[in-house]
Design an enzyme around this catalytic site. Structure first.
Site, PDB file in Angstrom:
ATOM      1  N   LYS A 184      48.072  92.085  83.584  1.00 43.43           N
ATOM      2  CA  LYS A 184      48.574  91.276  84.696  1.00 43.43           C
ATOM      3  C   LYS A 184      49.554  90.244  84.139  1.00 43.43           C
ATOM      4  O   LYS A 184      49.442  89.851  82.983  1.00 43.43           O
ATOM      5  CB  LYS A 184      47.409  90.528  85.356  1.00 43.43           C
ATOM      6  CG  LYS A 184      46.525  91.388  86.234  1.00 43.43           C
ATOM      7  CD  LYS A 184      45.578  90.499  87.034  1.00 43.43           C
ATOM      8  CE  LYS A 184      44.490  91.274  87.726  1.00 43.43           C
ATOM      9  NZ  LYS A 184      43.482  90.378  88.346  1.00 43.43           N
TER      10      LYS A 184
ATOM     11  N   SER B 117      43.501  83.085  94.717  1.00 44.82           N
ATOM     12  CA  SER B 117      44.565  82.542  93.866  1.00 44.82           C
ATOM     13  C   SER B 117      45.923  83.080  94.311  1.00 44.82           C
ATOM     14  O   SER B 117      46.926  82.372  94.275  1.00 44.82           O
ATOM     15  CB  SER B 117      44.307  82.925  92.407  1.00 44.82           C
ATOM     16  OG  SER B 117      43.073  82.411  91.976  1.00 44.82           O
TER      17      SER B 117
ATOM     18  N   HIS C  45      36.425  78.951  93.922  1.00 43.36           N
ATOM     19  CA  HIS C  45      35.866  79.148  92.575  1.00 43.36           C
ATOM     20  C   HIS C  45      34.968  77.953  92.203  1.00 43.36           C
ATOM     21  O   HIS C  45      33.878  78.128  91.679  1.00 43.36           O
ATOM     22  CB  HIS C  45      36.981  79.213  91.520  1.00 43.36           C
ATOM     23  CG  HIS C  45      37.853  80.430  91.588  1.00 43.36           C
ATOM     24  ND1 HIS C  45      39.221  80.359  91.551  1.00 43.36           N
ATOM     25  CD2 HIS C  45      37.565  81.752  91.663  1.00 43.36           C
ATOM     26  CE1 HIS C  45      39.750  81.583  91.593  1.00 43.36           C
ATOM     27  NE2 HIS C  45      38.766  82.446  91.674  1.00 43.36           N
TER      28      HIS C  45
ATOM     29  N   ARG D 183      33.511  87.179  98.886  1.00 45.33           N
ATOM     30  CA  ARG D 183      34.154  86.524 100.022  1.00 45.33           C
ATOM     31  C   ARG D 183      33.958  87.298 101.316  1.00 45.33           C
ATOM     32  O   ARG D 183      33.691  86.738 102.355  1.00 45.33           O
ATOM     33  CB  ARG D 183      35.660  86.382  99.767  1.00 45.33           C
ATOM     34  CG  ARG D 183      36.000  85.247  98.867  1.00 45.33           C
ATOM     35  CD  ARG D 183      37.396  85.366  98.342  1.00 45.33           C
ATOM     36  NE  ARG D 183      37.500  86.482  97.422  1.00 45.33           N
ATOM     37  CZ  ARG D 183      38.550  86.735  96.667  1.00 45.33           C
ATOM     38  NH1 ARG D 183      39.609  85.978  96.766  1.00 45.33           N
ATOM     39  NH2 ARG D 183      38.557  87.746  95.841  1.00 45.33           N
TER      40      ARG D 183
HETATM   41  P1  ADP Z   1      39.269  88.496  89.200  1.00 48.58           P
HETATM   42  O1  ADP Z   1      40.655  88.845  88.757  1.00 48.58           O
HETATM   43  O2  ADP Z   1      38.198  88.782  88.198  1.00 48.58           O
HETATM   44  O3  ADP Z   1      38.906  88.938  90.607  1.00 48.58           O
HETATM   45  P2  ADP Z   1      39.448  85.856  90.316  1.00 48.58           P
HETATM   46  O4  ADP Z   1      39.827  84.610  89.586  1.00 48.58           O
HETATM   47  O5  ADP Z   1      40.352  86.273  91.430  1.00 48.58           O
HETATM   48  O6  ADP Z   1      39.314  86.915  89.182  1.00 48.58           O
HETATM   49  O7  ADP Z   1      37.974  85.729  90.892  1.00 48.58           O
HETATM   50  C1  ADP Z   1      36.859  85.530  90.075  1.00 48.58           C
HETATM   51  C2  ADP Z   1      35.599  85.618  90.911  1.00 48.58           C
HETATM   52  O8  ADP Z   1      35.593  84.586  91.882  1.00 48.58           O
HETATM   53  C3  ADP Z   1      35.414  86.915  91.702  1.00 48.58           C
HETATM   54  O9  ADP Z   1      34.038  87.229  91.726  1.00 48.58           O
HETATM   55  C4  ADP Z   1      35.889  86.567  93.083  1.00 48.58           C
HETATM   56  O10 ADP Z   1      35.268  87.372  94.087  1.00 48.58           O
HETATM   57  C5  ADP Z   1      35.424  85.136  93.171  1.00 48.58           C
HETATM   58  N1  ADP Z   1      36.233  84.375  94.118  1.00 48.58           N
HETATM   59  C6  ADP Z   1      37.564  84.373  94.228  1.00 48.58           C
HETATM   60  N2  ADP Z   1      37.972  83.549  95.227  1.00 48.58           N
HETATM   61  C7  ADP Z   1      36.833  83.022  95.761  1.00 48.58           C
HETATM   62  C8  ADP Z   1      36.559  82.133  96.846  1.00 48.58           C
HETATM   63  N3  ADP Z   1      37.521  81.648  97.616  1.00 48.58           N
HETATM   64  N4  ADP Z   1      35.274  81.816  97.074  1.00 48.58           N
HETATM   65  C9  ADP Z   1      34.298  82.337  96.320  1.00 48.58           C
HETATM   66  N5  ADP Z   1      34.474  83.214  95.317  1.00 48.58           N
HETATM   67  C10 ADP Z   1      35.723  83.550  95.029  1.00 48.58           C
END
Ligand code: ADP
Length: 168
Positions: free
Chosen positions: A41, A128, A17, A90
């Protein structure tokens, strides 16, 4: 003024992120990271805790603002007076859902475009969910999340485990 919103759960924020935040902030005037307060969630961290962790790990980026929101991302983008939504990709597994979301958002508001950033290969497998799973079994998460976040994940998980034990 080019303003973008990067929405997500960030439960917790990972190095993947953070990489997206740094790269997106470099091409817009202001980046607002929107932390979703999702009632459906059950997150490990409260929305306030997630906002605070994001604030801590982005202090070095002057044009980043962290805010909590609920409801539709595209509505939040509109409320922020932004014209871009930032998302990370990803792998192909992310693509189908993200494409559908981007098209839906564009049909809701034609003034909002989604900017996709492809993940740094070294962070591509990080999520996450994986962070929480590894930490649950006492594994090393220092490669996945910034140091202050790792500490809070372990603290939170040990608190939860103790809570569950005392409930039995
Ligand atoms: P959501 O529940 O909206 O998917 P996340 O916090 O899991 O929320 O992810 C937010 C954004 O960050 C999404 O676009 C996801 O694809 C991206 N993302 C999550 N993990 C990574 C990572 N390791 N590298 C790059 N982008 C990521």
């Amino acid at each position: 003024m080019k303003r973008a919103v990067y929405p997500g759960s960030f439960d917790p924020v990972t190095k993947g992120h953070l990489d997206i935040i740094e790269r997106a902030a470099a091409i817009v005037d202001e980046l607002i990271v929107g932390v979703l307060n999702n009632n459906e969630k059950t997150p490990l961290f409260s929305v306030e805790e997630r906002v605070n962790m994001l604030k801590d790990v982005t202090v070095h980026i002057p044009n980043v603002r962290i805010e909590a929101f609920s409801g539709l991302s595209v509505e939040f983008v509109r409320k922020c007076n932004a014209s871009f939504l930032v998302r990370g990709l990803r792998a192909v597994t992310d693509f189908e859902y993200e494409l559908q979301m981007a098209q839906t958002n564009r049909s809701i508001d034609r003034n909002v475009d989604t900017l996709f950033f492809t993940t740094e290969l070294k962070y591509a497998y990080i999520s996450s969910t994986i962070v929480k799973e590894v930490a649950c079994y006492g594994g090393d998460i220092s490669g996945f999340v910034p140091a202050p976040v790792a500490e809070r994940v372990y603290d939170k998980i040990s608190l939860k485990t103790r809570g569950n034990r005392s409930e039995v």
